[in-house]
Every structure is written in C-alpha cells, then in structure tokens.
Design an enzyme around this catalytic site. Structure first.
Site, PDB file in Angstrom:
ATOM      1  N   ASP A   1      -7.169   2.495 -11.537  1.00  0.00           N
ATOM      2  CA  ASP A   1      -8.614   2.263 -11.495  1.00  0.00           C
ATOM      3  C   ASP A   1      -9.225   3.129 -10.379  1.00  0.00           C
ATOM      4  O   ASP A   1     -10.207   3.853 -10.579  1.00  0.00           O
ATOM      5  CB  ASP A   1      -8.851   0.767 -11.206  1.00  0.00           C
ATOM      6  CG  ASP A   1     -10.293   0.360 -11.398  1.00  0.00           C
ATOM      7  OD1 ASP A   1     -11.116   1.224 -11.748  1.00  0.00           O
ATOM      8  OD2 ASP A   1     -10.600  -0.828 -11.194  1.00  0.00           O
TER       9      ASP A   1
ATOM     10  N   TYR B 220      -5.036  -7.380 -12.060  1.00  0.00           N
ATOM     11  CA  TYR B 220      -6.229  -7.838 -12.773  1.00  0.00           C
ATOM     12  C   TYR B 220      -5.942  -8.985 -13.734  1.00  0.00           C
ATOM     13  O   TYR B 220      -6.843  -9.677 -14.188  1.00  0.00           O
ATOM     14  CB  TYR B 220      -6.897  -6.681 -13.535  1.00  0.00           C
ATOM     15  CG  TYR B 220      -7.381  -5.567 -12.634  1.00  0.00           C
ATOM     16  CD1 TYR B 220      -7.231  -5.642 -11.257  1.00  0.00           C
ATOM     17  CD2 TYR B 220      -7.994  -4.435 -13.153  1.00  0.00           C
ATOM     18  CE1 TYR B 220      -7.653  -4.627 -10.423  1.00  0.00           C
ATOM     19  CE2 TYR B 220      -8.424  -3.418 -12.322  1.00  0.00           C
ATOM     20  CZ  TYR B 220      -8.246  -3.517 -10.959  1.00  0.00           C
ATOM     21  OH  TYR B 220      -8.672  -2.511 -10.136  1.00  0.00           O
TER      22      TYR B 220
ATOM     23  N   ASP C 263     -11.271   7.066 -10.705  1.00  0.00           N
ATOM     24  CA  ASP C 263     -12.632   7.295 -10.216  1.00  0.00           C
ATOM     25  C   ASP C 263     -12.654   8.480  -9.245  1.00  0.00           C
ATOM     26  O   ASP C 263     -13.583   9.294  -9.253  1.00  0.00           O
ATOM     27  CB  ASP C 263     -13.187   6.053  -9.509  1.00  0.00           C
ATOM     28  CG  ASP C 263     -13.934   5.154 -10.490  1.00  0.00           C
ATOM     29  OD1 ASP C 263     -13.712   5.317 -11.710  1.00  0.00           O
ATOM     30  OD2 ASP C 263     -14.726   4.300 -10.049  1.00  0.00           O
TER      31      ASP C 263
ATOM     32  N   LYS D 109       3.766   2.322  -4.931  1.00  0.00           N
ATOM     33  CA  LYS D 109       3.799   2.020  -3.493  1.00  0.00           C
ATOM     34  C   LYS D 109       5.170   1.382  -3.229  1.00  0.00           C
ATOM     35  O   LYS D 109       5.288   0.238  -2.755  1.00  0.00           O
ATOM     36  CB  LYS D 109       2.625   1.070  -3.163  1.00  0.00           C
ATOM     37  CG  LYS D 109       2.399   0.810  -1.693  1.00  0.00           C
ATOM     38  CD  LYS D 109       1.825   1.999  -0.956  1.00  0.00           C
ATOM     39  CE  LYS D 109       1.689   1.684   0.533  1.00  0.00           C
ATOM     40  NZ  LYS D 109       1.505   2.888   1.360  1.00  0.00           N
TER      41      LYS D 109
ATOM     42  N   ASP E 250      -0.970   6.398  -1.636  1.00  0.00           N
ATOM     43  CA  ASP E 250      -1.824   6.917  -0.551  1.00  0.00           C
ATOM     44  C   ASP E 250      -1.738   8.439  -0.500  1.00  0.00           C
ATOM     45  O   ASP E 250      -2.745   9.134  -0.318  1.00  0.00           O
ATOM     46  CB  ASP E 250      -1.472   6.270   0.799  1.00  0.00           C
ATOM     47  CG  ASP E 250       0.011   5.992   0.976  1.00  0.00           C
ATOM     48  OD1 ASP E 250       0.778   6.193   0.012  1.00  0.00           O
ATOM     49  OD2 ASP E 250       0.416   5.586   2.080  1.00  0.00           O
TER      50      ASP E 250
END
Ligand code: NAD
Length: 361
Positions: free
Chosen positions: A251, A146, A255, A195, A227
């Site tokens: 992020d 970001y 959620d 990852k 994942d």
C-alpha cells in the site's frame, strides 16, 4: 469474440473517466472484431444512495457473472460527504474491500512507468529521472494487517489497540507465483520486499518466496528490506522490474512509486486471482474536488482497460494498440490539466478520450 464486462462507474470523476475508457474499448471492438457487453454495477456512494449499503447482494452477483470488471473510483469528500457519517462498515470503501474479498482478488498489480514526455513532472533529480523507470508492484491484497484480528480495549484504565499481521504459507505462495509469472513476461527480475529482520510473518514470506523461485530459474530473485526499498525507489527506481510484497508494505510503496511518476492520473492497476478474472481501476481516487468539470485525466482508466484486455482476455495486440495510442497522443503534446506544462496543448477529459480513440488503428 464476445466479452462480458462489469462496469463500476462509481463516484466523483468515476463516471467521466469510465465513459472515456468505454469509448476506447468500443473502438478496439470495431477495429479488431470484438463485441464488448457492459453490465453496470453500483458500488460505493452510488450504491449507498440507492440501496443504503455500499455493496448490495445484487451488485455482488452481477460482478460474479462478469468476465472482468472495469472500475472508475469510489468515495467522496471524507470530511463533508454524508456517506462518511455512516458507520465504517457502511461507508463507500467498505464496499470495495468486501468486493475484493468476495471475489478472491488477492493480487494487486500496479505499474509505475515514467513516460519520456512527462519526465518534467517527476519530482526526482534530473540525473535519476532521465534514466527512466518501468516497474510493477505486486501487492498481496486480502491478508496481512488489514484483515487480521483487531481490538481496542481498556486494561487498568489504559487503552490498548491491537492489530495482527498474519499470513499462512498458501497465501504467500499464490501471490509469489503470480509475481514470478509477471516477472517472466517482463525483464525477469523480482525483488521480494519484507521486514525479515524483525517480523515472523516476513521470515515465512522470505522462505516461501525463495522456495517458489526454484520453479523460475530464468527469473532473478533478490530480497530487500522494506525500509531500504522505500529509499531505493527514490534513489534508483530503474533497478526494479517486479516488486513483490505484502498488503501494507505494498500500500505504502505503491503510493511512493506513483508519486515519482509525477502524475497520479496516468497510473493503472489490476486486482487479480489465479484465473483470468480481474478488476481493473485507476490507482487514484474519485477526486471529488474536480468531479463533473471535464478536467480529470482519463488515461489511468484507459490504461487499466488495456490491462484488462491483456490479463483477462489475453488480447495482447489490442492492449498494445491502446498503450500505443496513449503514447502517440502524449507525443503530439495533448495534456489534461494535471500533466499540462508550457508548450503542451491543454484538453479536457472527453477530448483526451476522443484523441486516444482516434489513434487506435
Ligand atoms: P484522489 O486520488 O481522489 O485525489 C488526490 C488528488 O489528485 C486530488 O487533487 C485530485 O483532484 C487529483 N486527481 C486524482 N485523480 C485525478 C485524475 N484522474 N485527473 C486529475 N487529477 C486527479 O485521493 P483523495 O482526495 O485522497 O480521495 C478522494 C476519495 O477517493 C476518497 O473518498 C477516497 O477514499 C477515495 N479513494 C478511492 C479509491 C478507490 O476507489 N480505489 C482509491 C483511493 C481513494
């Protein structure tokens, strides 16, 4: 004691839910002998309407002078609101990103807790939801994709878009320390999510987190690929205590974690740095679709105020009193419309705030 709180009511349901959280704080002040002084700060759409920018220098200064910030939520309907006709750097969310960056709030903490009384709202299978879960996501907030360099360019008539994911070891170390500190205060398990099978930034992440873990021999560390973590959150959320991860993974996972509680109106959050200062806000947005109707759930904001008492003011007893009051009101069956079901009592925003305030003893 006296405490100086910056208050960002914000847009949409923001002013309604923050008013209820302030009611609760005032009652805490009365019962436990504290004085909370509030300084209102404009951010987002409310600031654009007055200053033409989502975060003015004056607001930033007021934020810096506060001991902690309690926030509602900012932003409007992204399709119809005139705020979204402005260039991206002048839209409401740009103000919040700038505020977090300027204040150095690098650690975002989002608890996801399944209340027994709200088990029915959990979208997971009954055999999973009845185990309950109580986890916290610690997300790095000021680095990664970001904030990395980005560009869109045309080469030989083909458009290319590039975003870069960069972390340095200091950024990883400071969030890891925050994560281990929180794990130490909880059930002493930390799952670091990355990852590392693909990304260099994740390999550095894993190396630094493993190094920081040496200072926390009482906390169990495990590494998990992102994942797999996304899958485990819906398969067996009870396995998690603290999940530590970088900005974009956090992020998305936070959620997902809020979704499995079934009630976005219940979830608090804190943005922290390495001193007691913090910014506390609900995990949800400004819900312009229900603004001004006295139907929004104020509990996420009230629980965010409880986090402020705990993490910025070290008022553990007071934080627990707020959490207990919320628990009691839920046990008594009071519900705002988002968590209402058969055999529970429907109440509005103000009434919910009043009930919780009354249960603070
Ligand atoms: P949202 O979270 O505002 O709303 C999603 C859905 O949940 C809506 O149906 C809404 O009515 C409901 N909802 C949310 N909070 C609720 C509450 N307390 N009680 C009852 N129902 C509630 O998400 P959105 O609609 O995608 O975004 C609306 C605006 O909020 C956008 O401008 C967005 O950019 C902004 N936003 C701001 C923040 C922030 O300030 N940190 C975070 C997320 C979204």
């Amino acid at each position: 004691m006296d405490y100086k709180i910056g208050v960002i009511k914000g847009d949409g349901i923001g002013p309604e839910i923050v008013t209820e959280a302030m009611k609760v704080l005032n009652k805490i002040g009365e019962v436990y002998g504290h004085q909370f002084y509030y300084q209102e700060i404009l951010l987002g759409g409310a600031s654009i309407d007055v200053y033409g920018v989502p975060l003015s220098d004056e607001s930033l200064q007021l934020a810096r002078e506060s001991e902690a910030i309690l926030m509602g939520s900012i932003g409007g309907n992204t399709t119809t609101s005139p705020w979204y006709q402005l260039p991206p750097n002048l839209r409401p969310e740009a103000g919040l990103l700038k505020l977090r960056k300027e204040l150095g709030l690098f650690a975002n903490m989002r608890p996801a807790y399944l209340y027994k009384e709200l088990e029915g709202a959990c979208p997971l299978k009954k055999e999973i939801s009845e185990q309950g879960f109580d986890l916290v996501i610690m997300r790095e907030l000021t680095g990664g994709l970001y904030f990395g360099e980005r560009k869109t360019e045309e080469i030989d008539g083909v458009r290319y878009a590039t975003d870069t994911l960069t972390y340095n070891e200091d950024e990883i170390r400071r969030i890891a320390i925050r994560g281990f500190d929180i794990a130490r205060q909880r059930r002493k398990k930390l799952t670091s999510v990355d990852k590392a099978n693909v990304l260099d930034s994740s390999r550095l992440w894993r190396e630094i987190v493993t190094d920081v873990a040496k200072d926390y021999p009482d906390v169990t560390l495990e590494h998990m690929l992102v994942d797999n973590c996304a899958m485990q959150l819906v398969r067996d959320p009870a396995q998690f205590d603290v999940i530590l991860t970088e900005n974009m993974f956090g992020d998305i996972l936070s959620d997902e974690a809020s979704m499995i509680t079934g009630s976005i109106g219940m979830l608090s959050s804190a943005s922290l740095r390495d001193d007691p200062f913090g910014l506390y806000e609900p995990s949800h947005g400004s819900a312009p679709d229900i603004a001004g109707q006295n139907i929004a759930n104020p509990i996420a904001t009230i629980l965010s105020a409880a986090m402020m008492l705990r993490y910025s003011f070290q008022l553990e007893k007071e934080a627990e009193a707020v959490e207990k009051a919320v628990q009691i009101v839920l046990e008594e069956g009071y519900r705002t419309i988002d968590i209402h079901s058969d055999n529970t009592k429907l109440v509005g925003t103000k009434e919910m705030g009043d009930f919780i305030t009354k249960r603070i003893l």
